[in-house]
Write an enzyme that holds these catalytic residues in place. Structure first.
Site, PDB file in Angstrom:
ATOM      1  N   VAL A   1       0.843  -1.203   0.000  1.00  0.00           N
ATOM      2  CA  VAL A   1       0.000   0.000   0.000  1.00  0.00           C
ATOM      3  C   VAL A   1       0.874   1.247   0.000  1.00  0.00           C
ATOM      4  O   VAL A   1       0.618   2.213  -0.739  1.00  0.00           O
ATOM      5  CB  VAL A   1      -0.958  -0.007   1.207  1.00  0.00           C
ATOM      6  CG1 VAL A   1      -1.652   1.354   1.350  1.00  0.00           C
ATOM      7  CG2 VAL A   1      -1.993  -1.109   1.061  1.00  0.00           C
TER       8      VAL A   1
ATOM      9  N   GLU B   1       5.672   3.710   8.159  1.00  0.00           N
ATOM     10  CA  GLU B   1       6.243   2.493   8.757  1.00  0.00           C
ATOM     11  C   GLU B   1       5.429   1.344   8.211  1.00  0.00           C
ATOM     12  O   GLU B   1       4.200   1.343   8.315  1.00  0.00           O
ATOM     13  CB  GLU B   1       6.180   2.573  10.285  1.00  0.00           C
ATOM     14  CG  GLU B   1       6.935   1.449  10.979  1.00  0.00           C
ATOM     15  CD  GLU B   1       6.039   0.284  11.333  1.00  0.00           C
ATOM     16  OE1 GLU B   1       6.191  -0.789  10.687  1.00  0.00           O
ATOM     17  OE2 GLU B   1       5.205   0.429  12.221  1.00  0.00           O
TER      18      GLU B   1
ATOM     19  N   CYS C   1       4.045  -5.141  14.080  1.00  0.00           N
ATOM     20  CA  CYS C   1       5.082  -4.933  13.059  1.00  0.00           C
ATOM     21  C   CYS C   1       6.424  -5.452  13.547  1.00  0.00           C
ATOM     22  O   CYS C   1       7.281  -5.819  12.747  1.00  0.00           O
ATOM     23  CB  CYS C   1       5.194  -3.440  12.728  1.00  0.00           C
ATOM     24  SG  CYS C   1       3.652  -2.685  12.190  1.00  0.00           S
TER      25      CYS C   1
END
Length: 543
Positions: free
Chosen positions: A269, A293, A327
């Site tokens: 994305v 990020e 993440c």
């Protein structure tokens, strides 16, 4: 504008409550969860301070209890994105000229509201809608977001205090202007704190924001907006819309006043949006700031001198807390053969002991993954590992979505350091281990460094200082947050600024002044007290 910079309250990390049996915070939180589950609410968008409903209502279900309905949010379209942009630009003039002390006061008040009267509510919303355990909700939704608010105020004053020298007869100043236009914040489901920080960090620096949260984080996003409003944030400074990503992106990225993009999400994305910004660059009044990020394939590397029990605990917590949906979650590990038998035995035993279910049962360590798409993706990788010759599932591997999106913590051992689950980000409770020859640790560090396109977090374990020094050097670019004898998760605002490079993002370090500096455009002002009145210089005089 920069007076009394030293007078803001000193930032501190919000203490984490333990929620032990019999504690008042546990009783309060359970009561709020019960209340939230007893009612179905409707969540409107917030644009220019107005509650916007559309009639197109989307149901909200806990990922761990699909039969229950928490409420509905009103889905918007392109016209609502345009409304949000218009509201932001209308608010811009007054907000950018608001004295910095007033902006600081709003977010300091927000921090105290969040960690005080709203604490149970933000935690309950995060537990119910995002399926976090009480501890994971507490360290994220209540504590980390409050830390962002408080430390960002302190960082803002530190930035403003950076002023140039002035020669005799002049006064040089740097004015830290907000960007010329609006900032678009696109936020993820997995951290309520990130969802709150991405729109609020630019706003603190005087910017106006259009905020699109994840559809699976709407419930806690509503609570954040309630806090902003009670804290005194003026209408239109932050506008919350519930629209699809492509719809929002098309309107935002084609607008001439688009000035900044604050993002946490997938690499795909982010790269697509970067390309779109590049294609539209001639349309903008200014070059947009792009801060993102984008995930990781985070590692744990173990040396033969490592403490086995510490390694096992780090793997379990690093890989399986919040179902591996961080993440920073540990998703690949490199274990020396001389320690493997002991680590394997203890790791399997620990993973088998993990209790999972609803976060309303505080004895559970894990709950459900966020949605069906995530469940289906993860189960596909697990099924593949069951069939592949180079992979073996040593614990876990079961999944069930009859009541919620539950995937048992799964450990895969592979003979191929480039096996698919060693390279691709899965974002779930799956850990893949490669066992290497202990004496070839330096070569294996090179394999690690060249395996994944990401560079977010990583950890090394060992007691040999020569190993620690060499591994730290070799893995310079492998992780933006690097841990020695600790798991690769749990960065704390003000202590470990968070972010990575390579395919993990722009490494603008959320939780530091490095991030806030991206949301200002400095102007140099030089004032000369007694200006010259003759163009001639002394060297021009005749002999």
């Amino acid at each position: 504008m920069y007076k009394n910079l030293e007078s803001v309250p000193k930032a501190y990390n919000e203490p984490v409550k333990e929620y032990r049996p019999g504690s008042p915070e546990r009783a309060e939180l359970k009561a709020v969860i019960k209340q939230m589950k007893s009612e179905e609410i409707e969540i409107p968008m917030v644009i220019g301070g107005e509650r916007i409903t559309t009639g197109e209502k989307v149901a909200i279900h806990p990922p761990h209890e699909l039969k229950h309905t928490l409420g509905y949010y009103h889905k918007g379209g392109a016209e609502h994105v345009q409304m949000a942009i218009d509201a932001a630009l209308k608010a811009r003039e007054k907000w950018q000229h608001m004295p910095w002390e007033e902006r600081a006061a709003i977010f300091l008040r927000a921090a105290d509201l969040l960690s005080g009267p709203y604490r149970a509510k933000i935690n309950a919303a995060t537990m119910l809608c995002q399926s976090k355990t009480v501890f994971q909700a507490e360290i994220d939704a209540a504590c980390e977001l409050a830390d962002f608010f408080r430390f960002n105020v302190q960082y803002m004053t530190e930035i403003y205090a950076q002023q140039p020298d002035s020669a005799k007869g002049t006064w040089n100043r740097l004015e830290y202007r907000p960007l010329e236009g609006f900032v678009y914040a696109l936020t993820p489901f997995n951290f309520t704190s990130i969802a709150g920080n991405l729109p609020s960090a630019p706003a603190l620096m005087g910017n106006v924001v259009v905020w699109k949260c994840s559809n699976t984080q709407v419930y806690s996003a509503k609570v954040i907006m309630d806090i902003f409003e009670e804290a005194g944030l003026p209408d239109g400074v932050i506008n919350l819309v519930f629209v699809s990503g492509p719809v929002a992106g098309k309107v935002v990225m084609e607008h001439p006043d688009f000035a900044g993009f604050h993002f946490t999400g997938s690499t795909g994305v982010f790269q697509y949006i970067w390309k779109t910004i590049g294609a539209n660059i001639s349309k903008y009044k200014t070059y947009p700031r792009i801060v993102g990020e984008t995930g990781g394939k985070d590692f744990v590397f173990v040396h033969k001198t490592a403490d086995v029990d510490a390694v096992v605990t780090a793997l379990v917590r690093g890989a399986f807390e919040f179902q591996g949906q961080k993440c920073s979650a540990a998703s690949r590990a490199y274990i020396p053969d001389v320690l493997w038998d002991e680590i394997k035995t203890k790791l399997v035993d620990e993973v088998k002991s993990i209790k999972m279910g609803s976060p309303e049962d505080f004895t559970n360590f894990m709950t459900a993954v966020i949605d069906e798409a995530s469940f289906d993706k993860l189960s596909t990788f697990i099924d593949k590992a069951k069939e592949d010759e180079e992979a073996e599932i040593i614990v876990g591997g079961e999944y069930d979505k009859s009541e919620g999106y539950f995937i048992k913590p799964t450990v895969i051992v592979t003979t191929d350091p480039h096996y698919v689950t060693m390279e691709e980000e899965l974002f779930g409770p799956v850990l893949t281990i490669y066992v290497y020859e202990a004496e070839k640790w330096e070569e294996t560090l090179d394999v690690l460094d060249n395996t994944s396109p990401y560079g977010l977090t990583g950890a090394i374990f060992g007691l040999d200082r020569y190993f620690i020094n060499e591994a730290t050097r070799k893995l310079t670019h492998a992780a933006g947050n690097f841990y020695i004898n600790d798991k690769p998760t749990g960065a704390v605002v003000g202590q470990q600024p968070f972010g990575g490079s390579r395919a993990s993002g722009t490494n603008d370090k959320a939780g530091s002044s490095l991030n806030l500096i991206r949301w200002v455009s400095p102007r140099t002002i030089k004032e000369t007290f007694v200006p010259p009145k003759d163009y001639r210089y002394p060297f021009m005089e005749a002999e």
